[in-house]
Structures are given as C-alpha cells and as structure tokens.
Design an enzyme around this catalytic site. Sequence first.
Site, PDB file in Angstrom:
ATOM      1  N   HIS A 173       0.835  -1.208   0.000  1.00 33.51           N
ATOM      2  CA  HIS A 173       0.000   0.000   0.000  1.00 33.51           C
ATOM      3  C   HIS A 173       0.873   1.262   0.000  1.00 33.51           C
ATOM      4  O   HIS A 173       0.637   2.193  -0.776  1.00 33.51           O
ATOM      5  CB  HIS A 173      -0.923  -0.017   1.224  1.00 33.51           C
ATOM      6  CG  HIS A 173      -1.805   1.194   1.356  1.00 33.51           C
ATOM      7  ND1 HIS A 173      -3.137   1.190   1.027  1.00 33.51           N
ATOM      8  CD2 HIS A 173      -1.529   2.451   1.774  1.00 33.51           C
ATOM      9  CE1 HIS A 173      -3.651   2.393   1.235  1.00 33.51           C
ATOM     10  NE2 HIS A 173      -2.692   3.184   1.699  1.00 33.51           N
ATOM     11  N   GLU A 174       1.889   1.287   0.867  1.00 35.86           N
ATOM     12  CA  GLU A 174       2.718   2.487   0.988  1.00 35.86           C
ATOM     13  C   GLU A 174       3.593   2.691  -0.254  1.00 35.86           C
ATOM     14  O   GLU A 174       3.738   3.806  -0.734  1.00 35.86           O
ATOM     15  CB  GLU A 174       3.581   2.426   2.255  1.00 35.86           C
ATOM     16  CG  GLU A 174       2.759   2.470   3.552  1.00 35.86           C
ATOM     17  CD  GLU A 174       1.792   3.650   3.616  1.00 35.86           C
ATOM     18  OE1 GLU A 174       2.152   4.754   3.159  1.00 35.86           O
ATOM     19  OE2 GLU A 174       0.663   3.470   4.099  1.00 35.86           O
ATOM     20  N   HIS A 177       1.725   4.287  -3.036  1.00 35.70           N
ATOM     21  CA  HIS A 177       1.587   5.753  -2.967  1.00 35.70           C
ATOM     22  C   HIS A 177       2.713   6.420  -3.761  1.00 35.70           C
ATOM     23  O   HIS A 177       2.521   7.466  -4.380  1.00 35.70           O
ATOM     24  CB  HIS A 177       1.629   6.244  -1.515  1.00 35.70           C
ATOM     25  CG  HIS A 177       0.290   6.176  -0.837  1.00 35.70           C
ATOM     26  ND1 HIS A 177      -0.830   6.779  -1.356  1.00 35.70           N
ATOM     27  CD2 HIS A 177      -0.096   5.597   0.333  1.00 35.70           C
ATOM     28  CE1 HIS A 177      -1.863   6.557  -0.540  1.00 35.70           C
ATOM     29  NE2 HIS A 177      -1.449   5.841   0.492  1.00 35.70           N
ATOM     30  N   TYR A 188      -3.597  14.902  -2.494  1.00 32.81           N
ATOM     31  CA  TYR A 188      -4.043  14.064  -1.380  1.00 32.81           C
ATOM     32  C   TYR A 188      -5.155  14.710  -0.561  1.00 32.81           C
ATOM     33  O   TYR A 188      -5.060  14.868   0.649  1.00 32.81           O
ATOM     34  CB  TYR A 188      -2.856  13.704  -0.500  1.00 32.81           C
ATOM     35  CG  TYR A 188      -3.067  12.467   0.333  1.00 32.81           C
ATOM     36  CD1 TYR A 188      -3.330  11.242  -0.268  1.00 32.81           C
ATOM     37  CD2 TYR A 188      -3.017  12.524   1.713  1.00 32.81           C
ATOM     38  CE1 TYR A 188      -3.534  10.107   0.479  1.00 32.81           C
ATOM     39  CE2 TYR A 188      -3.219  11.390   2.485  1.00 32.81           C
ATOM     40  CZ  TYR A 188      -3.478  10.185   1.850  1.00 32.81           C
ATOM     41  OH  TYR A 188      -3.673   9.053   2.610  1.00 32.81           O
ATOM     42  N   GLU A 197      -5.884   7.076  -2.376  1.00 31.72           N
ATOM     43  CA  GLU A 197      -6.019   6.006  -1.383  1.00 31.72           C
ATOM     44  C   GLU A 197      -6.525   4.715  -2.033  1.00 31.72           C
ATOM     45  O   GLU A 197      -6.042   3.620  -1.750  1.00 31.72           O
ATOM     46  CB  GLU A 197      -6.990   6.431  -0.279  1.00 31.72           C
ATOM     47  CG  GLU A 197      -6.318   7.020   0.930  1.00 31.72           C
ATOM     48  CD  GLU A 197      -5.182   6.149   1.444  1.00 31.72           C
ATOM     49  OE1 GLU A 197      -5.387   4.932   1.618  1.00 31.72           O
ATOM     50  OE2 GLU A 197      -4.089   6.680   1.660  1.00 31.72           O
ATOM     51  N   ASP A 270     -10.153  13.769   7.802  1.00 31.99           N
ATOM     52  CA  ASP A 270      -9.411  12.839   6.933  1.00 31.99           C
ATOM     53  C   ASP A 270      -9.121  13.459   5.558  1.00 31.99           C
ATOM     54  O   ASP A 270      -9.335  12.824   4.521  1.00 31.99           O
ATOM     55  CB  ASP A 270     -10.230  11.535   6.804  1.00 31.99           C
ATOM     56  CG  ASP A 270      -9.522  10.447   6.005  1.00 31.99           C
ATOM     57  OD1 ASP A 270      -8.284  10.347   6.088  1.00 31.99           O
ATOM     58  OD2 ASP A 270     -10.227   9.706   5.301  1.00 31.99           O
ATOM     59  N   HIS A 275      -9.644   8.426   3.156  1.00 33.64           N
ATOM     60  CA  HIS A 275      -9.740   7.002   3.507  1.00 33.64           C
ATOM     61  C   HIS A 275     -11.192   6.564   3.662  1.00 33.64           C
ATOM     62  O   HIS A 275     -11.461   5.440   4.058  1.00 33.64           O
ATOM     63  CB  HIS A 275      -9.031   6.702   4.828  1.00 33.64           C
ATOM     64  CG  HIS A 275      -7.547   6.921   4.814  1.00 33.64           C
ATOM     65  ND1 HIS A 275      -6.974   8.114   5.164  1.00 33.64           N
ATOM     66  CD2 HIS A 275      -6.530   6.084   4.505  1.00 33.64           C
ATOM     67  CE1 HIS A 275      -5.648   8.006   5.083  1.00 33.64           C
ATOM     68  NE2 HIS A 275      -5.350   6.792   4.684  1.00 33.64           N
TER      69      HIS A 275
END
Length: 351
Positions: A173-174, A177, A188, A197, A270, A275
């Site tokens: 996931h990271e 990005h 973002y 996301e 958020d 998210h």
Amino acid sequence: MTCHKHLNHCHCTFVPSFVLNNLAKKGVNSAQVSIHQSNATRRKRKNKDVDMTTILADHSAQQMTAKGNALRQIYDCKQEYEQRVALVQEEGGPSLDDADANYAYEYAGVVRSYFENVLNRDSIDNSGLDLILNVHYGTNYLNAFWDGDEMTFGDGDNRIFTSFAKSLDVVAHELAHGVTQFTANLIYERQPGALNEHFSDVFGTAIKQHALRQTAHEADWLIGNDIMGPSLFGESLRSMKEPGTAYDNDLLGTDPQPSHMDHYYDGSSDNYGVHINSGIFNKVFYLVSMEIGTDKATQIWYHALQNLWEDADFTDAVAVLVRSGQILTKNKYVPLGTTQTIRSAFREVGL
Ligand SMILES: [Zn+2]
C-alpha cells in the site's frame, strides 16, 4: 522520463487519523503518542520539501533522469523518531537477526516483482528508483507512511496493532503511494485524494492475492487485518468487498466507509474523506475483479492511473477507467465484455 517539478508529496499514513483519534479518546496511550509524533513528522517533512526543492534546482537535468537499479535499502530507526538512523540491509545482503528488517526487505522485493512482471513497471518511478524502507520508527508507533521519497514503519504496540513492516498489505500500500506520485500525482485531499487512497488499496490487495496465489473468489478483500493486535483480533481497517463492515467495536468505533454515492462523506475530516470515500471505488474494483480476475482488473487500473491527472475527480476516473477497459479489450489483454463489466460495477455504486 520527464522531470517532475511539482510532485505532490503526501504524508500518506496507513492508519487514518480518525482511527487513531478514536483510540486516543479511549485512552490508548500509544495512539496519543503516535498522533503527536505524526504531527511533528509532518512539520519536519515540510522543511524537508524546502530542502528538496533547493537540491532539485541544483541538479542538472541529466542527473534527474538518471536510471537507478531499484535496489533495496533497509534502515533501522532504532526506535527514534528519525529516518535513516542506521543502514542495516542492502540488496543481496545476508538475512539479519531482525525479523522486521527481513520482512520489509522481502516484501519490498515482492512488490517490486509484481510491478515488474505483471505491470511491466521498473520500480516506483518506472526508472529504477531505489526502495528505501525504515523500520523500528519510534516507540510503539502505530503507523506506517510514505512521505514523498521513502517508506517508514512503526513497530505497533502489540496490543492494538502489531508490526507494520511484517505486513505485505502495508508495504505494498505504501509503496503504491510512490507509484501514484510518479504517475497521476493525485492531490491528497477530497476526490483526487480518495482516488489516491483507492489505488494504494488496489495494488496492496492485488499484490497480496498474487503472493498468496489466491483468486478473487478466495481472497478476503480486507486491508490491514494482519496488523490487528490482540485487542482487535478479527477486525480490519477496510473491506473492499463490503466497505463499512471492516470494524465495529468500542476501541475503533464503526467503519465509516460508504459503498455507494448515496452515502458519500462530505465532511472535512481525513483530508475531506480520503480514507472514507475510497470505499466507493474499492467496491467497484472488487466487483470487476470477481468477473475478470484481480490481475486483469489491476492491469486496467494501472493503465488508467497513467492516464489520470492530479486533480481528477470521481467522474473523470470513471471515464478514464472505462476508456482503459476499452483499450485493453481491443488489445486482447482482458476478456470481451470487460467494458460493460466496469460500467455496470460503477452503476452499482451510483456512478
Ligand atoms: Zn494510504
């Protein structure tokens, strides 16, 4: 490769701030400390960006287009809130006594291979950018993040969350990005942020399924279930299959993700729901994967990611994904009827 002058450096954390805030309200000390440290890190990152701008301005165009070898470097933060404290592992080095460092190294390799073999992409920037992973960040730190040029993982507190580096979900996931930053470069916040996301969840889950040799039908479609500590065992952070059902308990509250535009979140928390509203697109990806298989769906999504732009909204993304479906169908990468499958999945979520 062109020189990206205005990359949107997100401080993209794996655990959303609203989850940590709920934990902090319940008196979970490690969550309170993690929130405090994340804010401090974000301030530090702003200064780092200023430094980076100066560095980039000083570099010649030649250096900026230099091709790397996608080599892995693992740093041990030694429980300080600092990155790159000690280099402990490099590409091809012997395995270490440190399980977290070994897992980070191994999973970064799994992610790199998936991008190379399934999507024909050479690392994060498609030009062999080295993969830098920091483990043991802080003390009981409840998060992992991509900050614009490297990945950083906390150890968790082994009560709420376990080690973030030991989860393929989290590493993929990271790292994804980073891929988004070097492609669509989605801002973002708001809808572009929710898409940002969403793409990280897509690659995270696709890579996990691929590594476990699971079909779309066999997979659990959960994100973050393997970092749940004893207090949260059996829960998860997100469900791509049924957004909104990932968790419901005293500590975390209730999963706020919608699975339909009728329940779209338009509050400011958020980063305006990055998210949260990602659940709507996650559901679409799940539905398409169930029809044509996850790797085929991921190829369409990856094609679309390269054709999106930084302030693309949901409507833009629908059009680009359908178009990518048409192109890949025409080129026989995906089965006939895929365009209709994508369109009908979007209708199911109200898009
Ligand atoms: Zn993320």
